[in-house]
Write a protein that holds these residues in place. Structure first.
Motif, PDB file in Angstrom:
ATOM      1  N   GLU A 691       0.831  -1.209   0.000  1.00 13.57           N
ATOM      2  CA  GLU A 691       0.000   0.000   0.000  1.00 13.57           C
ATOM      3  C   GLU A 691       0.867   1.262   0.000  1.00 13.57           C
ATOM      4  N   SER A 692       1.942   1.234   0.841  1.00 16.67           N
ATOM      5  CA  SER A 692       2.853   2.384   0.896  1.00 16.67           C
ATOM      6  C   SER A 692       3.537   2.598  -0.443  1.00 16.67           C
ATOM      7  N   HIS A 694       2.390   1.786  -3.332  1.00 19.84           N
ATOM      8  CA  HIS A 694       1.406   2.300  -4.291  1.00 19.84           C
ATOM      9  C   HIS A 694       1.201   3.806  -4.088  1.00 19.84           C
ATOM     10  N   GLU A 695       1.141   4.253  -2.824  1.00 19.02           N
ATOM     11  CA  GLU A 695       0.987   5.676  -2.525  1.00 19.02           C
ATOM     12  C   GLU A 695       2.185   6.473  -3.032  1.00 19.02           C
ATOM     13  N   LEU A 696       3.397   5.925  -2.805  1.00 18.35           N
ATOM     14  CA  LEU A 696       4.613   6.602  -3.284  1.00 18.35           C
ATOM     15  C   LEU A 696       4.628   6.683  -4.806  1.00 18.35           C
ATOM     16  N   GLU A 697       4.173   5.600  -5.426  1.00 15.96           N
ATOM     17  CA  GLU A 697       4.118   5.571  -6.890  1.00 15.96           C
ATOM     18  C   GLU A 697       3.206   6.683  -7.417  1.00 15.96           C
ATOM     19  N   GLN A 698       2.031   6.875  -6.772  1.00 18.82           N
ATOM     20  CA  GLN A 698       1.098   7.923  -7.182  1.00 18.82           C
ATOM     21  C   GLN A 698       1.677   9.311  -6.937  1.00 18.82           C
ATOM     22  N   LEU A 699       2.379   9.485  -5.784  1.00 19.71           N
ATOM     23  CA  LEU A 699       2.981  10.773  -5.461  1.00 19.71           C
ATOM     24  C   LEU A 699       4.055  11.153  -6.469  1.00 19.71           C
ATOM     25  N   SER A 702       2.458  12.124  -9.711  1.00 18.55           N
ATOM     26  CA  SER A 702       1.834  13.446  -9.611  1.00 18.55           C
ATOM     27  C   SER A 702       2.877  14.553  -9.695  1.00 18.55           C
TER      28      SER A 702
END
Length: 711
Positions: A691-692, A694-699, A702
């Motif tokens: 999950e972490s 995936h969040e880093l990937e999105q950040l 962006s």
């Protein structure tokens, strides 16, 4: 003689003997026989001295008798053999230099055998001494001198251990050839611990130098469960020279029995079928040269089937491993036990070997299987497996159960290429087997013995620690005295250096260092003394906790001492370089030059005592962790009791422990429940990390988009 004294004696004797060989052109194989013969001679001399007065008294008492017995007859009755004057150790030790020692020894050996039983004739070395003397005339007298260091009160048990020690050393130096006649003692001791040959007939159809028999006698002596005379040993060995080594081994160890030269595939000199209470062996692995015609009509081998390729006509056994397995099974009485070494491949072998294994397993006699570490043997680097049969269990509720034990990770490294089991390691493994048999009292007996052994190092550890502290404090005081006595003689430059070095601050820091833990060691030892004599599992856990506190105290104490030693060493080195004053002896008189070396030597001695104390605690902890209730339980990576549904239906008659016990994790053994819990926790961690990520990937995506838009 203590174990430590015996070990030192063995090492010293071997070093002396090996150094002498270095001055000759002899190979180890040529050297072994005469050296072992001299050990036997010293043993014989010691034993004869012990009964010499009795022999003389009986000779004197019969002077007026009409029926007089000769000296050799009385000697054999009292001692087991007759030792003529020219075979006495002192006589040979003081032989004039101009006389041939080789000839004297040949005469001595011939004289000893003259009145021996027929089975022990032509056993002792005779002509071997001439080769040794021809190589270097001084070696034989020097060997006699070296072996004269063996105390006169050393009995058969001491000589037996020395003889076995030399056998092992010669086997190690001879490599492949040596391994043919010698099985490492720790392996033999483990087999003996499991099958427990207290009495009856013991058989080894591949006996080598007789080590299995010797350890059986040693086991009986240690357990005080009868006498060595309660067993009668019978062994076969194909090589004549090795047969002689085995016969000497029996004589040195005072064992009743017989060794015969025979090829076990073709000959059965002891009529072994169904005859023996115990069978032990380490046969040659993977022999493929045995002809079917040699064994096909022999019920020792065909009862469970012959290992041969189906449908092929050549007169050849595919592999002799299962010939040996059949031989061991058929040699047992109805309640007999067997323990033997076989190549790992036999545990899962297919084709005709599978059929044989199926019949043996279905009989119910297979008691347990133990996978060994690699490099335990001098000739085999791959792991081997120990098989244990117990025909007596067929009549018990264990008939359809087999214990699988994976001991591949239990060993002590001797050198780069060889491993062994310590006494505690093979006792721990044997105790697991006893728990499986329901002998739970043996578990508490083992823990009690470890508590007692640990107790032997309580006082020495404390004394060693006190000694280091005393030396450390004395050295600190001596350094202070040196500086106080010579302050007025220091030059201005030296005073300046002291100030720049902040000598006073460093000195004060050294003096305020703790060099002993705050806990009261006397109180710890007192409590342990009160609780160590326990016989229940619950109480033994309490004893182990108190012992743990004592061990931790010593570990902390050594750490504090080393810290203070380091600070003192820094000051001494600086003072040695910067505060020396000419024409004074203060430095040497106060022994400041050797201070650190003395402390280090004492710390080593202290650490040795502490390590021995800790060693027995670690063995207690290992056993209590695996079996906290003092009862048998399956342990992942270590042991598993399989029932018929598992070893037949699930594993199709495989006897490979690795298929049953599972995998050892994190270098320690855990239960199945703990394993599932750990996997569940790891899975949860993995989910969180994903999950972490995936969040880093999105950040990151962006942020990259923003940078691109700004352009």
């Amino acid at each position: 003689m203590t174990d430590e004294q015996l070990k030192k004696l063995e090492d010293d004797l071997w070093e002396a003997a090996n150094n002498l060989r270095a001055n000759s052109d002899l190979k180890s194989t040529e050297y072994a026989s005469p050296v072992l013969g001299l050990i036997f001679l010293k043993y014989a001399d010691n034993k004869y001295k012990a009964v010499e007065e009795e022999i003389k008294k009986e000779l004197d008492a019969q002077k007026s008798s009409r029926r007089k017995r000769q000296e050799h007859e009385i000697a054999i009755e009292k001692c087991g053999f007759y030792l003529p004057y020219n075979a006495r150790f002192d006589y040979l030790l003081h032989l004039p230099e101009e006389k041939s020692m080789a000839e004297a020894l040949k005469t001595a050996m011939t004289g000893i055998e003259e009145h021996q039983e027929e089975k022990f004739k032509e056993v002792l070395p005779k002509d071997d001494f001439a080769r040794l003397e021809k190589s270097n005339r001084t070696i034989l007298p020097e060997l006699l001198k070296a072996f004269s260091d063996i105390p006169e009160d050393a009995g058969g048990d001491v000589f037996g251990k020395i003889y076995e020690y030399f056998l092992g050393k010669f086997a190690l130096s001879e490599g492949q050839k040596g391994g043919e006649f010698f099985t490492p003692p720790s392996v033999v001791k483990f087999i003996v611990e499991v099958i427990e040959p207290y009495h009856g007939r013991v058989y080894d159809p591949a006996c080598g130098s007789g080590g299995m028999f010797v350890q059986s006698a040693e086991f009986i002596r240690k357990r005080r469960h009868g006498k060595a005379e309660d067993i009668y040993v019978e062994g076969q060995e194909k090589t004549g020279e090795t047969v002689n080594l085995a016969k000497m081994n029996l004589m040195v160890n005072g064992l009743r029995g017989e060794i015969k030269q025979a090829n076990s595939y073709a000959e059965d000199p002891f009529k072994s079928y169904g005859k023996f209470d115990y069978v032990m062996a380490n046969p040659p692995f993977n022999v493929k040269t045995v002809k079917e015609s040699t064994v096909k009509n022999d019920k020792r081998f065909y009862q469970y089937g012959l290992p041969k390729n189906k449908g092929k006509k050549e007169d050849k056994i595919t592999d002799a491993n299962y010939l040996w397995i059949s031989l061991f099974a058929t040699s047992l009485k109805e309640d007999g036990r067997a323990g033997f070494v076989i190549a790992n491949s036999a545990s899962d072998a297919r084709n005709s070997e599978y059929d044989i294994r199926k019949k043996i397993v279905d009989s119910g006699m297979v008691d347990m299987m133990v996978t060994m570490p690699s490099n335990m043997f001098y000739t085999v680097t791959l792991p081997a497996t120990l098989w244990f049969f117990d025909k007596g269990k067929i009549k018990t509720d264990r008939k359809d159960k087999i214990l699988f034990l994976d001991a591949r990770n239990v060993f002590r490294q001797i050198d780069r290429a060889h491993r062994e089991w310590t006494e505690e390691q093979f006792l721990n493994l044997a105790t697991i087997i006893r728990l499986h048999r329901g002998e739970e009292e043996r578990f508490t007996e083992l823990i009690s013995s470890y508590l007692s052994k640990a107790d032997e190092y309580i006082s020495p550890s404390k004394s060693a620690g006190d000694k280091v502290v005393e030396t450390l404090q004395s050295s600190i005081a001596n350094l202070k005295k040196y500086v106080d006595d010579l302050t007025e003689k220091f030059s201005k430059a030296q005073i300046k250096k002291m100030n720049e070095y902040h000598w006073l601050e460093r000195w004060n820091a050294l003096n305020t260092l703790e060099i002993m833990p705050q806990v009261d060691l006397n109180e710890l030892e007192k409590v342990f003394e009160q609780v160590k004599q326990t016989s229940t599992n619950v109480d033994q856990h309490q004893s182990a906790r108190k012992l743990s506190e004592v061990v931790n105290y010593h570990s902390e104490w050594i750490a504090l001492i080393n810290n203070a030693k380091k600070s003192l060493e820094e000051l001494l080195k600086w003072a040695d370089k910067n505060l020396k004053v000419k024409n004074t002896k203060n430095w040497s008189d106060l022994m400041l030059g050797r201070a650190i070396k003395n402390i280090e030597e004492q710390v080593k001695a202290y650490t040795r005592e502490k390590d021995l104390l800790a060693y027995f605690f670690e063995n207690i902890q290992w056993m209590q962790k695996q079996f906290p209730d003092g009862k048998y339980a399956d342990v992942v990576g270590l042991c598993k009791v399989a029932d018929r549904s598992e070893y037949v239906d699930e594993q199709d008659y495989s006897l490979n422990p690795g298929r049953y016990v599972g995998v050892e994790l994190e270098e320690h053994f855990i239960s199945a429940e703990e394993f599932k819990s750990d996997i569940s926790a790891l899975n949860s961690d993995l989910h969180s990390l994903n999950e972490s990520a995936h969040e880093l990937e999105q950040l990151i995506s962006s942020n990259l988009s923003i940078l691109i838009d700004d352009d």
